[in-house]
Enzyme design. Structure first.
Site, mmCIF file in Angstrom:
data_model
loop_
_atom_site.group_PDB
_atom_site.id
_atom_site.type_symbol
_atom_site.label_atom_id
_atom_site.label_comp_id
_atom_site.label_asym_id
_atom_site.label_seq_id
_atom_site.Cartn_x
_atom_site.Cartn_y
_atom_site.Cartn_z
ATOM 1 N N ASP A 140 6.511 15.681 9.333
ATOM 2 C CA ASP A 140 5.965 16.624 10.311
ATOM 3 C C ASP A 140 7.010 17.686 10.648
ATOM 4 O O ASP A 140 8.216 17.454 10.503
ATOM 5 C CB ASP A 140 5.585 15.889 11.602
ATOM 6 C CG ASP A 140 4.422 14.934 11.397
ATOM 7 O OD1 ASP A 140 3.671 15.101 10.422
ATOM 8 O OD2 ASP A 140 4.281 14.016 12.237
HETATM 9 N N1 URA Z 1 4.903 9.479 10.694
HETATM 10 C C1 URA Z 1 4.651 10.543 11.492
HETATM 11 O O1 URA Z 1 3.909 10.457 12.461
HETATM 12 N N2 URA Z 1 5.248 11.693 11.189
HETATM 13 C C2 URA Z 1 6.099 11.845 10.151
HETATM 14 O O2 URA Z 1 6.643 12.938 9.931
HETATM 15 C C3 URA Z 1 6.331 10.725 9.326
HETATM 16 C C4 URA Z 1 5.715 9.539 9.623
#
Ligand code: URA
Length: 231
Positions: free
Chosen positions: A101
């Site tokens: 993310d």
């Molecule tokens: N889980 C999430 O919620 N975000 C990420 O970036 C990776 C795993």
């Protein structure tokens, strides 16, 4: 066949400009002869190239360990900053293997090895991805049990995950799949909230503590071998 300066740059000897300077300084040899020009063509699979006295072994693919900072997206293009903005020329065709993310930090493999990326990302392969998680509310034994047994939330089912190093409002979570916002949604399902997320490991590949956010380095041979090993 390829240009000597491109070969050197793509095998980690510096940027195109830096390697041209190295060639001018006599730091590069081809089959025992000091190279004179960057535009000299070499046979990358057979010629013996040395840089500062060390043989440069030809790699068909490039593998970089990137410490992703928060604020950039895991894509090769798009609006705003992407992870590729941190990767200097001249490596071609590179892409991030998987996604973190925008606000997630940590380990991201950047490569141009499509077949390997496909393997690592295939849900069937159950590649382990370990994260350091900070969360807002207390985590009970029942929450831990739910994480370990797998949950269904908003119609999506999440595989059982490993949880370890639980200490106050932090823990490690190891996933074997990579669903959209997976850890955040698992915690949301428990009435909790992820406040910080950092990926520490993918399969054998551990985030190098010497890399500051935004920095990257080449994988070593052992790391590349480990990634290619069958699960
Ligand atoms: N889980 C999430 O919620 N975000 C990420 O970036 C990776 C795993």
């Amino acid at each position: 066949m390829m240009r000597l300066d491109r070969f050197l740059a793509e095998n980690g000897c510096g940027t195109r400009n830096e390697v041209k300077k190295s060639i001018r300084r006599g730091e590069v040899s081809v089959n025992g002869e000091t190279a004179k020009k960057g535009d000299q063509h070499i046979d990358e699979e057979h010629d013996v190239i040395t840089f500062l006295g060390e043989e440069i072994v030809y790699h068909k693919y490039v593998y970089l360990m990137f410490h992703k900072p928060a604020g950039c997206i895991s894509a090769t293009s798009g609006s705003g900053e992407t992870v590729m903005d941190y990767i200097a020329e001249p490596y071609r065709d590179l892409f991030p293997c998987g996604r973190l993310d925008k606000d997630t930090e940590g380990l991201l493999l950047i490569t141009n090895d499509g077949p390997l990326a496909h393997e690592l990302l295939s849900p069937k392969k159950k590649t382990e991805k370990e994260y350091f998680v900070r969360f807002a509310n207390d985590l009970g034994e029942d929450d831990i049990a739910k994480i370990q047994s797998g949950i269904v939330y908003q119609g999506v089912s999440y595989r059982p995950a490993k949880i370890s190093e639980v200490e106050g409002h932090t823990c490690h979570i190891t996933l074997t799949e990579g669903k959209f916002h997976e850890i955040k949604l698992i915690f949301e399902a428990l009435g909790n909230e992820v406040t910080y997320l950092r990926r520490l490991r993918m399969k054998n590949l551990e985030l190098d503590e010497d890399l500051a956010p935004g920095e990257y380095r080449y994988l070593n041979e052992e790391e590349i071998r480990g990634l290619k090993e069958q699960n």
